[in-house]
Write a protein that holds these residues in place. Structure first.
Motif: not given
Length: 377
Positions: A338-367
């Protein structure tokens, strides 16, 4: 009533068809008035370009203001950037001072300027003979010196500015522009960015633009504001739409500007006078069907684990801790994969990584991909 302007997707439909962004517009107006150059950054398709066009429409009513907009996504090096910027600026001046381009080409004499006309738009294109970083600086110097001598205030918006970080031969664009911030008091810049990792690279401490620009984040339009806008637009089109239908549109499109506008445009296209939940379901099915050929291909191109993770996130809607035991067990995933897959999907702009002070949130870019994977994944 021009129905095609009610819910514009890739163009500006005028102030009467523009939803909210009042606070953001006020801030841009303040930045322009006080000559604070800025970066406007957001996820793709949230309305950065539309906001800038709305901003330009507002300040463009002043005859002493000239607005310039250019998208540099299709540029591959500094010379292409400069040619595009020179053409955009001179065309904007030409619109105010007929014959300006011909009169000023000699200003770029040593760079052997040539002028051609686009066969489709009939608009002029300026080409400078630029082959070295020194010539890039000379051409930008010439342009900015020319603008600084005009009796106008210029607002220059450069879209997809992060593209300069991809130039294989490197770039001197940011350093050259920065050197003119204090020299040309009548030029104001807004740089538009949508790729966070490149944005961070361009504005980190060892880069020329570090601390030289004001950072401005563009978020989602609030649910309540979008709700009222949709209701008003359907009323203007003499269509009735239920509150439940509007709520379902905004929930399903996640208030993501492009997808919400597109969905509403599809409804307008049906010519139905009454819009209810049944029609909303029909539009959902139609959209997912028309994009299916693309999403099925994604499924084939991705590694199996990457697609499995994407589907899992689609079904959750948003994931905070993708390595949490509950998430991994629910979708039969291992932490390392999962770690590797999420990293790749974020790099490919398939996932949005919402950064915050405590935890990041992940969701699919293309609705629409999110909704297709949620249903068919």
């Amino acid at each position: 009533m021009e129905l095609d302007r009610l819910f514009c997707i890739d163009r500006y439909g005028g102030p009467e068809n523009f939803c909210d962004r009042e606070a953001e517009l006020s801030r841009l107006l303040e930045m322009f008035k006080l000559k604070r150059n800025g970066v406007l950054y957001a996820y793709r398709r949230l309305g950065k370009t539309g906001l800038v066009q709305h901003f330009h429409n507002k300040i463009g009513s002043d005859k002493k203001v000239i607005t310039v907009y250019l998208d540099i996504m299709d540029t591959a090096d500094d010379s292409e950037f400069v040619n595009k910027l020179v053409s955009a600026c001179l065309m904007a001046l030409e619109a105010n001072k007929k014959g300006f381009i011909k009169q000023t080409l000699e200003f770029f004499g040593q760079l052997r300027p040539s002028m051609t006309f686009d066969p489709i738009t009939n608009l002029p294109n300026i080409q400078l003979d630029i082959t070295t970083p020194t010539q890039v600086k000379l051409s930008l110097d010439a342009l900015l010196n020319l603008l600084s001598k005009q009796n106008y205030n210029f607002q220059i918006a450069i879209d997809e500015f992060q593209q300069i970080a991809k130039y294989e031969s490197g770039t001197v664009i940011d350093a050259t522009l920065r050197s003119f911030f204090n020299k040309a008091a009548n030029i104001h810049y807004i740089f538009l960015d949508s790729e966070r990792h490149l944005l961070l690279d361009l504005f980190k401490p060892d880069k020329p633009l570090f601390s030289a620009v004001e950072m401005m984040h563009l978020g989602y339009i609030p649910f309540e504001k979008y709700f009222e806008f949709i209701k008003k637009q359907f009323q203007r089109a003499k269509r009735s739409i239920t509150d439940d239908a509007i709520k379902e549109i905004l929930d399903w499109t996640n208030c993501h500007t492009f997808y919400t506008q597109y969905f509403c445009s599809k409804i307008i296209g049906t010519n139905k006078k009454k819009v209810n939940l049944a029609l909303i379901e029909d539009i959902k099915n139609e959209i997912l069907f028309q994009y299916e050929v693309i999403y099925v291909n994604y499924k084939k191109l991705f590694r199996k684990i990457q697609w499995k993770v994407l589907v899992a996130i689609a079904k959750e809607g948003e994931v905070i801790e993708y390595t949490a035991k509950a998430f991994l067990n629910k979708y039969k995933l291992s932490q390392s994969s999962v770690n590797q897959a999420v990293g790749t999907l974020v790099k490919k702009d398939m996932l949005i990584e919402k950064l915050s002070a405590d935890k990041s949130r992940y969701m699919i870019y293309d609705v629409f991909l999110w909704r297709w994977a949620e249903r068919y994944g």
